[in-house]
Design a protein around this motif. Sequence first.
Motif, PDB file in Angstrom:
ATOM      1  N   PRO A   1       8.291  -5.371 -10.164  1.00  0.00           N
ATOM      2  CA  PRO A   1       9.515  -4.676  -9.732  1.00  0.00           C
ATOM      3  C   PRO A   1      10.044  -3.746 -10.831  1.00  0.00           C
ATOM      4  CG  PRO A   1      10.042  -6.915 -10.417  1.00  0.00           C
ATOM      5  CD  PRO A   1       8.550  -6.771 -10.553  1.00  0.00           C
ATOM      6  N   VAL A   2      10.895  -2.800 -10.439  1.00  0.00           N
ATOM      7  CA  VAL A   2      11.485  -1.832 -11.371  1.00  0.00           C
ATOM      8  C   VAL A   2      12.654  -2.522 -12.079  1.00  0.00           C
ATOM      9  CG1 VAL A   2      12.463   0.471 -11.631  1.00  0.00           C
ATOM     10  CG2 VAL A   2      10.860   0.014  -9.765  1.00  0.00           C
TER      11      VAL A   2
ATOM     12  N   GLY B   1       0.818  -1.216   0.000  1.00  0.00           N
ATOM     13  CA  GLY B   1       0.000   0.000   0.000  1.00  0.00           C
ATOM     14  C   GLY B   1       0.848   1.260   0.000  1.00  0.00           C
ATOM     15  N   THR B   2       1.939   1.255   0.752  1.00  0.00           N
ATOM     16  CA  THR B   2       2.802   2.441   0.781  1.00  0.00           C
ATOM     17  C   THR B   2       3.487   2.648  -0.561  1.00  0.00           C
ATOM     18  OG1 THR B   2       4.529   1.072   1.766  1.00  0.00           O
ATOM     19  CG2 THR B   2       3.299   2.514   3.268  1.00  0.00           C
ATOM     20  N   PHE B   3       3.733   1.564  -1.298  1.00  0.00           N
ATOM     21  CA  PHE B   3       4.331   1.750  -2.629  1.00  0.00           C
ATOM     22  C   PHE B   3       3.427   2.648  -3.474  1.00  0.00           C
ATOM     23  CE2 PHE B   3       4.185   0.264  -7.115  1.00  0.00           C
ATOM     24  CZ  PHE B   3       5.327   0.923  -7.540  1.00  0.00           C
ATOM     25  N   ALA B   4       2.135   2.329  -3.488  1.00  0.00           N
ATOM     26  CA  ALA B   4       1.206   3.099  -4.323  1.00  0.00           C
ATOM     27  C   ALA B   4       1.030   4.519  -3.777  1.00  0.00           C
ATOM     28  CB  ALA B   4      -0.137   2.375  -4.393  1.00  0.00           C
TER      29      ALA B   4
ATOM     30  N   ILE C   1      12.474   3.965  -3.603  1.00  0.00           N
ATOM     31  CA  ILE C   1      13.315   3.602  -4.750  1.00  0.00           C
ATOM     32  C   ILE C   1      12.674   4.089  -6.053  1.00  0.00           C
ATOM     33  CG2 ILE C   1      14.181   1.635  -6.088  1.00  0.00           C
ATOM     34  CD1 ILE C   1      14.669   0.228  -3.376  1.00  0.00           C
ATOM     35  N   ALA C   2      11.374   3.833  -6.202  1.00  0.00           N
ATOM     36  CA  ALA C   2      10.700   4.279  -7.430  1.00  0.00           C
ATOM     37  C   ALA C   2      10.769   5.800  -7.556  1.00  0.00           C
ATOM     38  CB  ALA C   2       9.249   3.799  -7.422  1.00  0.00           C
TER      39      ALA C   2
ATOM     40  N   ARG D   1      11.272   8.950 -15.337  1.00  0.00           N
ATOM     41  CA  ARG D   1      10.248   7.932 -15.592  1.00  0.00           C
ATOM     42  C   ARG D   1       9.609   7.459 -14.298  1.00  0.00           C
ATOM     43  NH1 ARG D   1      10.731   4.458 -20.529  1.00  0.00           N
ATOM     44  NH2 ARG D   1      12.153   5.601 -21.874  1.00  0.00           N
ATOM     45  N   ARG D   2       8.290   7.406 -14.298  1.00  0.00           N
ATOM     46  CA  ARG D   2       7.542   6.883 -13.150  1.00  0.00           C
ATOM     47  C   ARG D   2       7.201   5.429 -13.427  1.00  0.00           C
ATOM     48  NH1 ARG D   2       7.140   7.530  -8.161  1.00  0.00           N
ATOM     49  NH2 ARG D   2       7.153   9.767  -8.570  1.00  0.00           N
TER      50      ARG D   2
END
Lengths: 172, 771
Positions: B764-765, B376-379, B748-749, B758-759
């Motif tokens: 994974p990235v 959730g925190t990623f988003a 990191i993103a 770039r978003r």
Amino acid sequence: MVEVRLRVNGADASLDLPPQVSLLDALRERLGLTGTKKGCDQGACGACTVLADGERINSCLALAVQYAGREITTIEGIAGDGPGHPLQAAFVRNDGLQCGYCTSGQICSAIGMLAEHGAGMPSAVTEHLCADGAELTDDEIRERMSGNLCRCGAYNGIVDAIREFAAAEAER
Amino acid sequence: MTSTPTAPTRTPSPVETGTGRSVGRPLDRVDGTAKTTGAARYAAEHPHPGLAHAALVHAAVTRGRITGIDAAGAEAVPGVLAVITHENAPAMKPPPPVSVLNLSSLASGSSVNYLNTDEVHWNGQPVAVVVAETPEAARHAAGLVRVSYRELPATVDFAAEEGNAVPQKSSALQSGGARKGDAEAALAAAPVSVDLRFTTPPYHHNAIEPHATTAVWDGDRLTVHEGTQNITWLRDHLALRFGVPVRNVRVVAPYVGGAFGGKTMVWAGTVLTVLAARVTGRPVRMALTREGVYRTVGGRTPSAQRVALGARADGTLTALIHTSVTQTGRTGGLPEQATSQSRHLYAAENILLRQNLVELDAVPNTPMRAPGESIGTFALESAVDELACALGLDPIELRMRNEPERNPVDGKRFAHRMLREAYALGAERFGWSGRTPEPGSMRDGGWLVGLGVASAYHPSWQMPANVTVRLSADGSVVVRCGFHEMGMGGATAQAQIAADALGVPFEAVRVEYGDSDLPSGPGAGGSAQTASVAASLLAACEKLKGSLLALARRSGGSPLRGRRPGDLEARDGGLWAGPAGPGETYAAILARAGRDSAEAAVGSDTRVGKVTGQLRFMSKLLRDRRRWVKAACGAHFCEVRVDPDTGEVRVSRWLGVFDVGRVVNAKMVASQLRGGIVMGIGMALSEETLVDPRNGRIMNPGLADYHVPVHADVPPIDVHCLDVPDPTMPLGLLGVGEVSVTGVAAAIANAVRHATGRRVRDLPVTPDKLL
């Protein structure tokens, strides 16, 4: 069944084994040396690392029969007759472990790695392949230890422990 | 540093203010020597005479009925003792229905009654177990069992099923959605907004110790060696499934070789090892293969999330929308609260949170380090960063402008919150002011350099724990509690706490744990174990000092006669009236009373005691929930280097500043926080469980193909704890196990966005997403 004479931690053992038994299973299941761990049984995690004549190997990818007569050292034998190997103490001091399951492999691997480095073997991050004795930087330690996974993420402490031990050894 | 003005206050005891000599010290972990010498024995390492070995046969179809099993080939292998299938297995009681009134009912990884049914519910479900004299014979024979099936249609593709998701229910333990104002309207009206879709793949725990069980029956008594995160659940579950009294089951788990949530539930391997031991009348061990873990133990759910943010030109958030779709298995699984942190992190005027679920014919998902908040925190934190870009605001400044005074969705008070302080300190330590905001503006040789931040957030929990403390005349102390050691350093931390509470040296305290013969401990989950045990341990130490004082007062000649507990401090191995006042040692008190030892207990393991404990737990939980929002939080600062030609991302620098309340052991707390960050680095850059969309079969069930971070992927990680106790938690502890993995992938993103412009919204990235 085949008879296999193993020499582990300075002691001889004679085992009757099916030929497909790995060195790892021979150590853990036949000789009761459970300090060597099984994390993947596929050579991908390094938890089973032991020393064969001083060189680090993944014991899960080694057949026991191939190692007859070789000098195998496991975590239980790393200290020899001493009270403990200084690298073991360095791991504790630097908190280079959490759950402990990869720790035996990390320690055996580090001992083998330092011998490789001492013998002048380069790594993927070594700048000059022909130079004598690349400096043991943290990047070198990390690169050379990358076959040993730690899912708890104790990597910083492991590198600290290895660096500290290597520096103390260099001063001796 | 100060705590928030809204925090409740009470007078802390000396041990809480850290004036003791052990709490706070960076002591070495007490089991360090056992773990570095190979002496520590894990679940598959306990010798038993006559031990047999078991191996699983996994279903090769996704959903169906078994129409036949040909075991002849397997049975013919020398050394094979039994091939157990649904055709010959003894009946087991089915897993119990889940009820919050019986927390042990949560233990079932799946509702499948393995080998008591011909139904297959997922690709890889165990359909037979082979028992043999050696592990090699069991493994070989398992490969010879021929199973035929009648296949049934299955639903396995998360992406395809996303549109069929249904609303997720709330429960006493989990928050559902939330709504404040009209967020969609506010979003439409906002002068600046972002509306983004994010996806995260399934992940697996990959503890380096694969799940293993050693089971020994002695008549109707069962001993199980198992790397479990919940001894009580496992014990209750096995007693129920095999129809024996709970007291007849002993679970021994002194060392757990990593778990991260994956060893919380009871999975097939455990039940079937116990079954195999019962069928063969032999002690049986089953160590799952790495692939076997993937096939039979759940991982983290994949997710699809939408985060939409609307703001005024000054950055004030007017709308926050966060919706999620996650998956469970048809036969069980944990609905993840992916929007959890979005209830607490930003003071948006209008908020809409909604969680949805799809059920698939897959192995049930299960908690993995910070279920909900990690993905959730990623988003959320990626979207906040994108909004900062759209506003032309510094991402820390945007966060600080929206830092709430009270919990945004319902106005409850924060028991404690120091996110501002974490960012302020972190920005200074990390050199944030040197960051030039333009994407691609920072370089180091050929590398693009990017700096990113993100918030970490994890709720704080406290579970019931029973504890006894015994103090002997020789000055030694034994603390007993059946908690779990998976690397957190629980025994060390609790010894530090007991030492200060009783005023004895750390070295005098021994902690016994990891055994169901001990008073019931809390499960190791929710980052709650240390605080939960500490609460009962402190209470037990108070009781113990009270009874020692009573002993002293009853006997003539004690300098403690007439003293009340409140007058005394525990130090130097005894009770003393103030720093210079009279007093005496525990040894003297015990000697005069003619006693060898004194003991105190908190909590009871009788049937009534357990029910009382659970009721007390639930009522405290609900009462606390009404009053406060409790959580650990933190600020991640990350530097990445991106190769513009290959898209390779390297994490080159990391700082995490955390508000985890009181720090018991600075060395071990830092290690655990670093560990979460390392797991987050894997989540961000390399980890991904690949599922075949045709049949739901996991395609990379091994460490060669599922890439966890290695030494070379992990830079030195700087960790700093604010170390201010939360006044509502035992000893001020907020828990450190999970908070640090939250926010990592976003940091990191965000750094990658800064480096490249770039978003990346789909983890994974990997390099392909940057080319």
